[in-house]
Scaffold this motif. Structure first.
Motif, PDB file in Angstrom:
ATOM      1  N   GLY A   1      34.247  39.136  36.016  1.00  0.00           N
ATOM      2  CA  GLY A   1      35.260  39.930  35.320  1.00  0.00           C
ATOM      3  C   GLY A   1      34.822  40.412  33.956  1.00  0.00           C
ATOM      4  N   GLU A   2      33.744  39.833  33.410  1.00  0.00           N
ATOM      5  CA  GLU A   2      33.248  40.228  32.093  1.00  0.00           C
ATOM      6  C   GLU A   2      32.204  41.339  32.169  1.00  0.00           C
ATOM      7  OE1 GLU A   2      34.795  38.869  29.621  1.00  0.00           O
ATOM      8  OE2 GLU A   2      35.869  37.520  30.977  1.00  0.00           O
TER       9      GLU A   2
ATOM     10  N   ASP B 241      44.374  46.588  37.992  1.00  0.00           N
ATOM     11  CA  ASP B 241      45.624  47.293  37.649  1.00  0.00           C
ATOM     12  C   ASP B 241      45.624  47.753  36.197  1.00  0.00           C
ATOM     13  OD1 ASP B 241      46.467  46.799  40.219  1.00  0.00           O
ATOM     14  OD2 ASP B 241      47.645  45.027  39.700  1.00  0.00           O
ATOM     15  N   ASP B 242      44.938  47.002  35.326  1.00  0.00           N
ATOM     16  CA  ASP B 242      44.874  47.357  33.896  1.00  0.00           C
ATOM     17  C   ASP B 242      43.738  48.329  33.591  1.00  0.00           C
ATOM     18  OD1 ASP B 242      46.999  45.694  33.473  1.00  0.00           O
ATOM     19  OD2 ASP B 242      45.812  44.008  32.762  1.00  0.00           O
ATOM     20  N   GLY B 243      42.973  48.731  34.626  1.00  0.00           N
ATOM     21  CA  GLY B 243      41.874  49.663  34.419  1.00  0.00           C
ATOM     22  C   GLY B 243      40.640  49.036  33.791  1.00  0.00           C
ATOM     23  N   LYS B 244      40.522  47.696  33.850  1.00  0.00           N
ATOM     24  CA  LYS B 244      39.387  47.010  33.241  1.00  0.00           C
ATOM     25  C   LYS B 244      38.354  46.557  34.270  1.00  0.00           C
ATOM     26  CE  LYS B 244      42.257  45.296  29.442  1.00  0.00           C
ATOM     27  NZ  LYS B 244      42.796  44.090  28.750  1.00  0.00           N
ATOM     28  N   PHE B 245      38.637  46.796  35.552  1.00  0.00           N
ATOM     29  CA  PHE B 245      37.667  46.461  36.604  1.00  0.00           C
ATOM     30  C   PHE B 245      37.823  47.493  37.705  1.00  0.00           C
ATOM     31  CE2 PHE B 245      35.524  44.054  39.908  1.00  0.00           C
ATOM     32  CZ  PHE B 245      34.553  43.366  39.193  1.00  0.00           C
TER      33      PHE B 245
ATOM     34  N   LEU C 266      34.631  48.285  43.408  1.00  0.00           N
ATOM     35  CA  LEU C 266      33.756  47.118  43.301  1.00  0.00           C
ATOM     36  C   LEU C 266      34.523  45.844  43.666  1.00  0.00           C
ATOM     37  CD1 LEU C 266      31.098  45.781  42.566  1.00  0.00           C
ATOM     38  CD2 LEU C 266      31.818  45.789  40.166  1.00  0.00           C
ATOM     39  N   TYR C 267      35.790  45.808  43.280  1.00  0.00           N
ATOM     40  CA  TYR C 267      36.619  44.635  43.602  1.00  0.00           C
ATOM     41  C   TYR C 267      36.677  44.414  45.109  1.00  0.00           C
ATOM     42  CZ  TYR C 267      40.896  41.943  44.432  1.00  0.00           C
ATOM     43  OH  TYR C 267      41.805  41.020  44.883  1.00  0.00           O
ATOM     44  N   TYR C 268      36.947  45.476  45.855  1.00  0.00           N
ATOM     45  CA  TYR C 268      37.056  45.323  47.305  1.00  0.00           C
ATOM     46  C   TYR C 268      35.695  45.082  47.956  1.00  0.00           C
ATOM     47  CZ  TYR C 268      41.961  46.576  47.043  1.00  0.00           C
ATOM     48  OH  TYR C 268      43.292  46.568  46.765  1.00  0.00           O
ATOM     49  N   ARG C 269      34.634  45.562  47.317  1.00  0.00           N
ATOM     50  CA  ARG C 269      33.283  45.305  47.825  1.00  0.00           C
ATOM     51  C   ARG C 269      32.936  43.824  47.691  1.00  0.00           C
ATOM     52  NH1 ARG C 269      29.254  47.976  50.744  1.00  0.00           N
ATOM     53  NH2 ARG C 269      29.961  49.911  49.764  1.00  0.00           N
ATOM     54  N   LEU C 270      33.345  43.216  46.560  1.00  0.00           N
ATOM     55  CA  LEU C 270      33.028  41.800  46.319  1.00  0.00           C
ATOM     56  C   LEU C 270      33.980  40.864  47.039  1.00  0.00           C
ATOM     57  CD1 LEU C 270      32.382  41.928  42.461  1.00  0.00           C
ATOM     58  CD2 LEU C 270      30.655  41.773  44.263  1.00  0.00           C
ATOM     59  N   ASN C 271      35.226  41.271  47.179  1.00  0.00           N
ATOM     60  CA  ASN C 271      36.277  40.382  47.664  1.00  0.00           C
ATOM     61  C   ASN C 271      36.438  40.462  49.178  1.00  0.00           C
ATOM     62  OD1 ASN C 271      38.343  38.487  47.260  1.00  0.00           O
ATOM     63  ND2 ASN C 271      39.915  40.091  47.256  1.00  0.00           N
ATOM     64  N   VAL C 272      35.330  40.358  49.908  1.00  0.00           N
ATOM     65  CA  VAL C 272      35.404  40.339  51.373  1.00  0.00           C
ATOM     66  C   VAL C 272      35.990  39.000  51.826  1.00  0.00           C
ATOM     67  CG1 VAL C 272      34.086  40.483  53.514  1.00  0.00           C
ATOM     68  CG2 VAL C 272      33.440  41.897  51.544  1.00  0.00           C
ATOM     69  N   VAL C 273      35.448  37.920  51.278  1.00  0.00           N
ATOM     70  CA  VAL C 273      35.981  36.572  51.527  1.00  0.00           C
ATOM     71  C   VAL C 273      36.329  35.967  50.170  1.00  0.00           C
ATOM     72  CG1 VAL C 273      35.503  34.259  52.376  1.00  0.00           C
ATOM     73  CG2 VAL C 273      34.645  36.249  53.632  1.00  0.00           C
TER      74      VAL C 273
ATOM     75  N   ILE D 271      25.571  38.610  48.005  1.00  0.00           N
ATOM     76  CA  ILE D 271      26.303  38.461  46.743  1.00  0.00           C
ATOM     77  C   ILE D 271      27.337  37.339  46.846  1.00  0.00           C
ATOM     78  CG2 ILE D 271      28.148  39.525  45.372  1.00  0.00           C
ATOM     79  CD1 ILE D 271      25.602  40.420  44.400  1.00  0.00           C
ATOM     80  N   ILE D 272      27.327  36.488  45.839  1.00  0.00           N
ATOM     81  CA  ILE D 272      28.443  35.566  45.609  1.00  0.00           C
ATOM     82  C   ILE D 272      28.877  35.781  44.161  1.00  0.00           C
ATOM     83  CG2 ILE D 272      29.242  33.176  45.549  1.00  0.00           C
ATOM     84  CD1 ILE D 272      27.007  32.450  47.466  1.00  0.00           C
ATOM     85  N   ALA D 273      30.139  36.114  43.972  1.00  0.00           N
ATOM     86  CA  ALA D 273      30.671  36.315  42.619  1.00  0.00           C
ATOM     87  C   ALA D 273      31.718  35.237  42.330  1.00  0.00           C
ATOM     88  CB  ALA D 273      31.287  37.705  42.491  1.00  0.00           C
ATOM     89  N   ALA D 274      31.890  34.955  41.066  1.00  0.00           N
ATOM     90  CA  ALA D 274      32.884  33.945  40.666  1.00  0.00           C
ATOM     91  C   ALA D 274      33.605  34.410  39.414  1.00  0.00           C
ATOM     92  CB  ALA D 274      32.202  32.601  40.421  1.00  0.00           C
ATOM     93  N   THR D 275      34.858  33.990  39.294  1.00  0.00           N
ATOM     94  CA  THR D 275      35.643  34.376  38.113  1.00  0.00           C
ATOM     95  C   THR D 275      36.773  33.385  37.889  1.00  0.00           C
ATOM     96  OG1 THR D 275      36.952  36.147  37.105  1.00  0.00           O
ATOM     97  CG2 THR D 275      37.156  35.868  39.476  1.00  0.00           C
ATOM     98  N   ASN D 276      37.141  33.238  36.631  1.00  0.00           N
ATOM     99  CA  ASN D 276      38.332  32.448  36.301  1.00  0.00           C
ATOM    100  C   ASN D 276      39.490  33.360  35.908  1.00  0.00           C
ATOM    101  OD1 ASN D 276      37.616  33.380  33.798  1.00  0.00           O
ATOM    102  ND2 ASN D 276      37.151  31.387  32.914  1.00  0.00           N
ATOM    103  N   ARG D 277      39.306  34.654  36.131  1.00  0.00           N
ATOM    104  CA  ARG D 277      40.336  35.638  35.787  1.00  0.00           C
ATOM    105  C   ARG D 277      40.920  36.260  37.057  1.00  0.00           C
ATOM    106  NH1 ARG D 277      38.177  39.501  31.060  1.00  0.00           N
ATOM    107  NH2 ARG D 277      40.431  39.868  30.927  1.00  0.00           N
ATOM    108  N   ASP D 278      42.053  36.914  36.928  1.00  0.00           N
ATOM    109  CA  ASP D 278      42.704  37.605  38.035  1.00  0.00           C
ATOM    110  C   ASP D 278      42.121  39.016  38.116  1.00  0.00           C
ATOM    111  OD1 ASP D 278      44.355  38.938  39.802  1.00  0.00           O
ATOM    112  OD2 ASP D 278      46.181  37.952  39.106  1.00  0.00           O
ATOM    113  N   LEU D 279      41.154  39.215  39.007  1.00  0.00           N
ATOM    114  CA  LEU D 279      40.484  40.516  39.097  1.00  0.00           C
ATOM    115  C   LEU D 279      41.445  41.627  39.503  1.00  0.00           C
ATOM    116  CD1 LEU D 279      36.929  39.943  40.651  1.00  0.00           C
ATOM    117  CD2 LEU D 279      37.645  40.068  38.255  1.00  0.00           C
ATOM    118  N   LYS D 280      42.420  41.307  40.370  1.00  0.00           N
ATOM    119  CA  LYS D 280      43.379  42.337  40.788  1.00  0.00           C
ATOM    120  C   LYS D 280      44.188  42.817  39.577  1.00  0.00           C
ATOM    121  CE  LYS D 280      45.260  44.841  43.999  1.00  0.00           C
ATOM    122  NZ  LYS D 280      46.058  45.726  43.134  1.00  0.00           N
ATOM    123  N   GLU D 281      44.521  41.903  38.702  1.00  0.00           N
ATOM    124  CA  GLU D 281      45.239  42.283  37.481  1.00  0.00           C
ATOM    125  C   GLU D 281      44.356  43.139  36.581  1.00  0.00           C
ATOM    126  OE1 GLU D 281      46.777  39.794  33.677  1.00  0.00           O
ATOM    127  OE2 GLU D 281      47.647  39.175  35.593  1.00  0.00           O
ATOM    128  N   LEU D 282      43.047  42.810  36.521  1.00  0.00           N
ATOM    129  CA  LEU D 282      42.115  43.620  35.733  1.00  0.00           C
ATOM    130  C   LEU D 282      41.986  45.016  36.324  1.00  0.00           C
ATOM    131  CD1 LEU D 282      39.245  41.072  34.935  1.00  0.00           C
ATOM    132  CD2 LEU D 282      41.099  41.825  33.444  1.00  0.00           C
TER     133      LEU D 282
END
Length: 530
Positions: free
Chosen positions: A318-319, A365-369, A373-380, A352-363
């Motif tokens: 998320g950073e 919605d806020d235009g910060k992610f 790319l979110y849907y590409r990473l969030n397959v599982v 790819i394995i990605a990790a986060t302690n943040r809510d990527l979907k919220e990011l």
């Protein structure tokens, strides 16, 4: 909650013929408690609006009706609360009689509500084992204190006096059964050191078949996460690991890598939150020699190139800066990239394995992610539960870290007391497993002569002390030879079972899983009167 004053019509017949001037008055928004003292002096009280004009009245009958209604409502709320809570809750009056006894109390103490209500609590339990009596007599409160309610039962207790004005008129206590937690802690203490040493020897002599061996715990929440991770690792799908800081997301990423890759496949980790935005592109894509001032004269491979044929782990995804997200998405889509300052396009293939302690979907919605790319990473998606949602794992993790760190500092530790363990289990662990590891390291560093002291816990962890009359189950030490101590232990078990069976030896033998003849032989040998 104070009840608002209920009013009758001021024009109702029956008021004094001379008017209301001589009657006591109150503002219209007064509460019931304010009118009662006035009704002691007068049968009627007048309510005035803001201009001082009478708008209604109340009398003794109206006030009594309101008092009865308020009592019924408070009683209904109290009964609903007591029927809802799972823990044991006991309330006694100033004569030590039981006023309330919940289902949780029935479960823990095996005494039914209809048997004990209205009777002195000392008819059922010995006074020295009743913390509630101490609260009743002294007016003092207790919070999170371990207490021996019975010989075979340890509870975590909270108690408070019931006060009416300046008098203590009763006491209330809530109790949570922690006997099984203490027993587990005791058993783990005797086996953890040996298990830890065997595990370390095994890892040094042969590769493990279980890549999850470093993820400690047996809670249902953790087992469910491990099961999902194993299923995901059987595929080539991109995986997004969610979890708070310190839960061990990288351990899960490494486990996935070892399950689906060969021994020679690289595992390349990149913490997106630890790289300045200006260096991000060169870290991920690498650079050619002379690409910019200060660059290595030989050039440098980037993370995507180093991860070729293996796994690229992007922690704190998320950073990642938005501009970098666009370029990285292109690599994922086309499997090709340019080094910084390079003219040759390079092929690359990695998982790819990605990790986060943040809510990527919220990011997103806020235009910060970037959404693509979110849907590409969030397959599982795998969510690692925080430590506060798997409290039972704290015991195993504590013992594991205890011996790992004691070996690191060459400071042998004899064990960990139940009060320290209960304090650890009562903490919310915002830093999760990493925070627990740091706390155990602190305790080992400050230990003296192999003893862990509760006073060495960090100030943010509440220290739970055992009651004075309640010796710690984890610190009891016998005297005499091993056979003498074992004999005394066996004698206590038989005596306890005989008492539970009401002296019925046939039932006692059945409960112990032995024949009656064996029971008689053991009783005779141990000096127990037949």
């Amino acid at each position: 909650m104070p009840r608002k004053l209920q009013l009758n019509d001021v024009m109702v017949p029956g008021l004094p013929a001379g008017g209301t001037e001589e009657l006591p008055t109150l503002p219209e928004n007064s509460v019931l408690d304010e009118v009662l003292p006035l009704l002691k002096r007068s049968e009627t009280v007048i309510a005035l609006d803001e201009s001082g004009s009478p708008i209604g009245y109340t009398d003794l009958k109206t006030a009594l009706d309101e008092i009865v209604l308020a009592y019924k409502k408070e009683k209904a709320y109290l009964e609903a609360i007591l029927q809802t809570i799972n823990d044991s809750c006991t309330v006694i009056d100033y004569e030590k009689r039981v006023v309330h006894w919940t289902e949780g109390a029935e479960r823990i103490f095996s005494v039914q509500e209809e048997e004990i209500l209205g009777k002195p609590i000392t008819d059922f339990f010995e006074a020295e084992h009743l913390e509630i009596l101490n609260t009743l007599e002294t007016g003092s409160s207790v919070r999170n204190q371990q207490h021996h309610a019975r010989e075979d039962l340890v509870v975590l207790i909270n108690s408070n006096p019931v006060r009416l004005e300046d008098r203590v008129i009763g006491a209330v206590v809530s109790e949570t059964d922690i006997t099984s937690q203490i027993r587990l802690n005791n058993e783990l203490h005797s086996t953890s050191e040996k298990l830890f040493r065997l595990e370390e020897q095994l890892r040094k002599t042969s590769p493990t078949d279980n890549p999850f061996s470093y993820i400690k715990g047996n809670s249902r929440a953790l087992k469910r996460t491990l099961e999902l991770t194993r299923k995901a690792a059987r595929t080539d799908a991109n995986i997004l690991i969610n979890g708070e800081s310190g839960v061990g997301k990288e351990l899960f990423a490494k486990a996935v890598h070892h399950l689906r890759e060969t021994d020679t496949a690289p595992f390349i980790a990149l913490n997106c939150g630890a790289i300045s935005e200006s260096l991000f592109e060169s870290e991920i894509f690498g650079y050619e020699k002379g690409a910019f001032s200060g660059a290595d004269s030989k050039g440098k491979k980037g993370k995507v190139e180093l991860a070729k044929g293996g796994t690229l782990f992007l922690d704190e995804i998320g950073e990642m800066p938005l501009e970098m997200q666009v370029k990285f998405l292109r690599v994922l889509q086309e499997k090709r990239f340019f080094r910084v300052g390079g003219a040759k396009e390079l092929d690359v293939d990695f998982r790819i394995i990605a990790a986060t302690n943040r809510d990527l979907k919220e990011l997103v919605d806020d235009g910060k992610f970037r959404e693509d790319l979110y849907y590409r990473l969030n397959v599982v998606n795998i969510k690692v539960p925080p430590l506060r949602e798997r409290i039972e794992d704290i015991i195993e993790l504590t013992h594991y870290f205890l011996y790992e760190i004691s070996m690191k500092y060459n400071r042998p530790i004899h064990g960990i007391s139940q009060e320290v363990m209960q304090s650890l289990m009562n903490h919310s662990w915002p830093g999760n497993v990493r925070e627990l590891h740091n706390v155990i390291e602190r305790l080992v560093i400050f230990s003296d002569h192999g003893e862990i002291r509760i006073d060495d816990l960090p100030p943010e962890i509440e220290q739970i002390h055992t009651s004075a009359q309640s010796p710690s189950l984890l610190q009891e030490k016998g005297s005499g030879t091993l056979n003498e101590q074992l004999g005394e232990y066996e004698k206590n078990i038989i005596l306890k079972e005989l008492k539970a069976a009401g002296g019925n030896k046939q039932q006692c033998a059945a409960n112990l899983g032995i024949t009656r003849a064996t029971l008689y032989n053991r009783m005779n040998k141990l000096g127990i009167e037949l």
